[in-house]
Design an enzyme around this catalytic site. Structure first.
Site, PDB file in Angstrom:
ATOM      1  N   ASP A  17       0.746  -1.483   0.048  1.00 49.33           N
ATOM      2  CA  ASP A  17       0.098  -0.184  -0.010  1.00 49.33           C
ATOM      3  C   ASP A  17       0.933   1.483  -0.005  1.00 49.33           C
ATOM      4  O   ASP A  17       0.638   2.113  -0.721  1.00 49.33           O
ATOM      5  CB  ASP A  17      -0.816  -0.013   1.166  1.00 49.33           C
ATOM      6  CG  ASP A  17      -1.865  -1.231   1.190  1.00 49.33           C
ATOM      7  OD1 ASP A  17      -2.354  -1.721   0.072  1.00 49.33           O
ATOM      8  OD2 ASP A  17      -2.408  -1.706   2.258  1.00 49.33           O
ATOM      9  N   GLU A 276       1.627  -6.600  -4.407  1.00 55.02           N
ATOM     10  CA  GLU A 276       1.518  -5.614  -5.684  1.00 55.02           C
ATOM     11  C   GLU A 276       2.694  -4.964  -6.199  1.00 55.02           C
ATOM     12  O   GLU A 276       3.171  -4.930  -7.250  1.00 55.02           O
ATOM     13  CB  GLU A 276       0.112  -4.849  -5.446  1.00 55.02           C
ATOM     14  CG  GLU A 276      -0.138  -4.018  -6.859  1.00 55.02           C
ATOM     15  CD  GLU A 276      -1.302  -3.206  -6.754  1.00 55.02           C
ATOM     16  OE1 GLU A 276      -1.215  -2.054  -7.312  1.00 55.02           O
ATOM     17  OE2 GLU A 276      -2.383  -3.714  -5.882  1.00 55.02           O
TER      18      GLU A 276
END
Length: 380
Positions: A17, A276
């Site tokens: 994040d 990610e």
């Protein structure tokens, strides 16, 4: 006038994040001359990515880093003037006072929910759709992705050029590795290992250690370190100390800044990545890799994994496609097929060439920051 951007980041339990938000904020400021504030609720995590001391970010005083004003987003919110563009990263909840102020602006803020990355087919159909909120504003859903119908991937303008120059310079690679205390034998393949803890890891390292090829693993600080130590039969480890077992050499290295992590990916012959941010950067490295996707309850992550594999393996020979799909699915299921080593490191020159072609294909579409700027300009 410069466009102002507020990016809100709620760090859940890893670095993805904060990593995505920091890369995006920095690119908007540096390449698009945007006035960017990054609001983050976990200064320690962000500080590690920026190679700073956490206390330099926490507190009421913002810190200017690489053109971005970094603010500590604490539970005691203070009123601020909302930006022209407000990014709610990964569905975090904006402060109520801030939401009210967004609606009161003479020109309301553009409100974007930056979603998690996915290759699933439905993403393109949902990208850019509005949703009317109770305060009268529209919130738009913005999806990164692997096709021109999505927002694309984070990619700095000079990224591919810098990577190419680095990978063409053996001297640059040697100097970087030496800065980490790493010396790699000429006959050893170099592997980076940055993944979640996995019950299959020990068995896989057993298989690799008994294989014919020597492999040198570099393990940055993270969740997988404890599993690697158990495999080595150690309770503790020394940074930079090489530990040999069979044909496997393992070195633990420090947690790296984003810049240095890119150099690590560019240096290695194979990269094991997670989540990610490192997943995307491994693709820009143009090297074979394995993705350890963030695990979700009841196997909810497997459709997302399969959707990416469907795209990524297009054009591979049938045997190599089966090997890649089989090894990735097995790894993410926490099991080990009979020939995990052979499957995972299969392909050789074919997979190397495929990795470069995949990277070039992605380079042909808009990058995420560019897509966001264009979306705002069209909205205005």
């Amino acid at each position: 006038m410069r466009t102002s951007w507020d990016i809100f980041c709620h760090v859940i339990d890893n670095y993805g994040d904060a990593g995505v938000c920091w890369r995006l904020a920095r690119q908007l400021a540096v390449e698009y001359d945007a006035e960017v504030r990054l609001w983050v609720d976990d200064p320690e995590t962000l500080a590690r990515l920026c190679a700073l001391v956490p206390s330099e970010i926490s507190g009421d005083t913002p810190r200017l880093i690489d053109g971005v004003w970094v603010h500590y987003w604490s539970s005691t919110w203070r009123n601020v003037v909302p930006a022209d563009v407000v990014i709610e990263a990964f569905a975090c909840q904006l402060p109520l006072d801030y939401l009210a102020a967004m609606a009161e602006r003479s020109r309301p803020s553009l409100w974007l929910n930056l979603e998690y990355l996915s290759a699933e087919e439905w993403v393109a159909g949902c990208h850019g759709l509005p949703s009317l909120q109770q305060n009268g504003l529209q919130k738009y859903f913005f999806f990164p992705g692997f096709s021109p119908e999505t927002g694309g991937l984070l990619r700095e303008a000079d990224l591919v050029k810098r990577r190419t120059e680095f990978q063409q310079s053996e001297c640059a690679k040697i100097q970087f590795l030496r800065s980490l205390g790493v010396e790699v034998a000429a006959e050893s393949a170099l592997v980076s290992l940055f993944c979640y803890d996995s019950p299959a890891l020990g068995q896989w390292l057993d298989a690799v250690s008994e294989g014919e090829v020597k492999r040198h693993f570099l393990v940055p600080a993270g969740r997988v370190v404890a599993d690697v130590c158990r495999w080595l039969g150690r309770e503790t480890y020394e940074l930079g100390e090489p530990y040999q077992r069979g044909n496997v050499c393992i070195q633990f290295i420090p947690f790296l800044s984003q810049r240095d992590y890119d150099l690590l990916l560019w240096s290695c012959d194979f990269n094991v990545v997670r989540g990610e941010d490192s997943f995307v950067r491994a693709q820009w490295a143009a090297k074979p890799f394995l993705w350890h996707i963030y695990p979700q309850q009841e196997g909810a992550h497997f459709p997302k994994l399969d959707a990416f594999l469907h795209c990524y393996t297009e054009g591979l020979s049938a045997d190599l496609k089966a090997a890649v799909v089989g090894s990735w699915r097995a790894w993410n299921a926490g099991v080990l097929p009979a020939d995990m080593q052979g499957q995972l490191f299969a392909g050789g020159a074919e997979l190397m060439g495929h990795s470069a072609r995949w990277c070039a294909r992605l380079e042909g579409q808009n990058n995420l920051a560019e897509s966001l700027v264009q979306f705002y300009q069209n909205w205005v």
